[in-house]
Scaffold this active site. Structure first.
Site, PDB file in Angstrom:
ATOM      1  N   GLU A  40       0.765  -1.103  -0.087  1.00 34.16           N
ATOM      2  CA  GLU A  40       0.074  -0.042   0.167  1.00 34.16           C
ATOM      3  C   GLU A  40       0.871   1.184   0.134  1.00 34.16           C
ATOM      4  OE1 GLU A  40      -3.000   0.551  -0.373  1.00 34.16           O
ATOM      5  OE2 GLU A  40      -3.746  -1.568  -0.538  1.00 34.16           O
ATOM      6  N   TYR A 121      -5.985   7.050   4.076  1.00 30.22           N
ATOM      7  CA  TYR A 121      -6.381   5.858   3.225  1.00 30.22           C
ATOM      8  C   TYR A 121      -5.677   4.812   3.532  1.00 30.22           C
ATOM      9  CZ  TYR A 121      -5.548   2.887  -0.616  1.00 30.22           C
ATOM     10  OH  TYR A 121      -5.533   1.631  -1.377  1.00 30.22           O
ATOM     11  N   ASP A 139      -9.514   5.118  -2.532  1.00 30.75           N
ATOM     12  CA  ASP A 139      -8.304   5.616  -3.363  1.00 30.75           C
ATOM     13  C   ASP A 139      -8.867   6.160  -4.680  1.00 30.75           C
ATOM     14  OD1 ASP A 139      -9.151   3.416  -4.875  1.00 30.75           O
ATOM     15  OD2 ASP A 139      -7.081   2.302  -4.757  1.00 30.75           O
ATOM     16  N   CYS A 191     -14.165   0.155 -14.811  1.00 33.08           N
ATOM     17  CA  CYS A 191     -14.728   1.794 -14.882  1.00 33.08           C
ATOM     18  C   CYS A 191     -13.363   2.583 -14.701  1.00 33.08           C
ATOM     19  CB  CYS A 191     -15.295   1.782 -13.395  1.00 33.08           C
ATOM     20  SG  CYS A 191     -16.376   3.366 -13.306  1.00 33.08           S
ATOM     21  N   CYS A 198     -18.672  -0.462 -19.524  1.00 34.52           N
ATOM     22  CA  CYS A 198     -19.977  -0.394 -18.897  1.00 34.52           C
ATOM     23  C   CYS A 198     -20.922  -1.988 -19.190  1.00 34.52           C
ATOM     24  CB  CYS A 198     -21.100   0.683 -19.296  1.00 34.52           C
ATOM     25  SG  CYS A 198     -20.058   2.312 -18.609  1.00 34.52           S
ATOM     26  N   CYS A 201     -19.501  -4.432 -16.557  1.00 36.68           N
ATOM     27  CA  CYS A 201     -19.783  -3.954 -15.112  1.00 36.68           C
ATOM     28  C   CYS A 201     -20.815  -4.576 -14.434  1.00 36.68           C
ATOM     29  CB  CYS A 201     -19.706  -2.486 -15.186  1.00 36.68           C
ATOM     30  SG  CYS A 201     -19.573  -1.712 -13.293  1.00 36.68           S
ATOM     31  N   CYS A 207     -26.089   1.930 -11.896  1.00 43.08           N
ATOM     32  CA  CYS A 207     -24.988   3.119 -11.952  1.00 43.08           C
ATOM     33  C   CYS A 207     -25.861   4.197 -12.563  1.00 43.08           C
ATOM     34  CB  CYS A 207     -23.976   2.756 -12.893  1.00 43.08           C
ATOM     35  SG  CYS A 207     -22.686   3.991 -13.029  1.00 43.08           S
TER      36      CYS A 207
END
Length: 339
Positions: A40, A121, A139, A191, A198, A201, A207
């Site tokens: 991270e 974060y 994030d 995305c 899309c 997705c 959405c």
């Protein structure tokens, strides 16, 4: 909608999770928070592709937090060279030493946030992914997914409060770490910023951004400010097959790194063009490099000498210059000289 989003996304993640060297399989809790934390920190403002070889090298050289805590800072900085944002490397060593002194990683957001270099974060990500805590992990990928999912049209950065609230609302109480990684994977692979896929997705039916017909409008970006253009000079001082390297001081840009001597440029001011030695300098050319707060054009000048420059430094064999751990800017300058 919250349960629908989390259940649907976790089902998708179980089938489509990316295989990453620091990641456990879906549904399997990680056994080593060191690897989660290290990844991270490395991934802050850096791509997965860039991080993979560094992560492999670090974990081979320093396989656990105790080994990293015992490492000299200059060795860690040299190993970090090329990843950028070098304050992360300095904080990495500080945090490793604090964890080693504690005897374990803190397992809560608050405890993790107290470590050097861990903001909201990173603390949330490590708490969720390494320890299974319910945490709201946002994030850049998650920010984009959530802004589109709810068609949040407030421009950034003002939109971040609403994005966090919406992320909180859809984060499940269990498998929060998998959910956070699922959101990251969705943003990285489906995305995407410019051409979202899309039709593939799992959240397309709910959405709101897709319903507008312009999902790429979200998140709404503020007008970009032009970065200042700075100029400086780096000096290649060569003697009998070696080049003079210095250690940059202070807490600012590239602090603690080996580098070529330069004329004192900063993100706030141009350099003076004052050379560290008198003599017949040769102009080699210039390299360009972008920092967070400024773009730099760095002229490169070269001299061969029998003298040792003033101040602290070291003669480094040119044939093994790759082992000096020069940051990207000065590695570019060296390649220009040696081309």
């Amino acid at each position: 909608m919250a349960a629908t989003v989390s259940d649907t996304l976790l089902d998708w993640y179980d089938k489509h999770a990316r295989e990453l060297p620091w990641r456990a399989r879906p549904g399997v809790p990680p056994t080593d928070p060191y690897r989660v934390w290290l990844s991270e920190v490395m991934l802050q403002q850096t791509t997965v592709a860039a991080v993979k070889p560094y992560f492999a090298a670090f974990t081979m050289r320093w396989p656990d937090v105790a080994a990293l805590a015992a490492a000299p800072e200059e060795e860690v900085m040299a190993a970090w060279a090329g990843l950028g944002y070098y304050s992360r490397a300095r904080n990495l060593v500080k945090a490793a030493r604090e964890v080693a002194a504690l005897g374990r990683f803190p397992d809560t957001e608050a405890g993790l946030r107290a470590l050097p270099g861990l903001g909201d974060y990173t603390a949330a990500a490590v708490a969720a992914i390494a320890f299974g805590r319910r945490a709201v992990v946002v994030d850049a990928n998650v920010e984009r997914v959530v802004a589109r999912l709810f068609a949040i049209d407030t421009p950034l950065p003002a939109a971040r409060k609403a994005i966090r609230e919406r992320t909180d609302a859809v984060t499940p109480d269990s498998r929060a770490g998998d959910f956070a990684q699922a959101m990251m994977d969705l943003g990285a692979t489906i995305c995407t910023p410019r051409e979202p896929r899309c039709l593939l997705c799992p959240l397309s039916e709910t959405c709101e951004g897709r319903r507008t017909g312009e999902p790429t409008r979200f998140p709404v970006k503020p007008a970009r400010k032009a970065k200042p253009q700075r100029r400086g000079t780096a000096f290649w001082i060569e003697r009998e097959g070696s080049v003079w390297l210095v250690r940059r001081e202070g807490e600012g840009m590239l602090a603690g790194m080996r580098a070529l001597p330069d004329d004192g440029w900063t993100a706030r001011a141009d350099g003076t063009d004052a050379a560290p030695l008198e003599g017949p300098w040769t102009d080699i050319g210039a390299v360009r490099h972008g920092f967070t707060h400024a773009d730099l054009e760095l002229a490169v000048r070269r001299i061969e000498t029998a003298s040792t420059p003033p101040g602290e430094g070291e003669w480094w064999p040119i044939e093994s210059l790759d082992g000096a751990g020069l940051p990207t800017l000065f590695a570019k300058a060296a390649r220009l000289v040696l081309a």
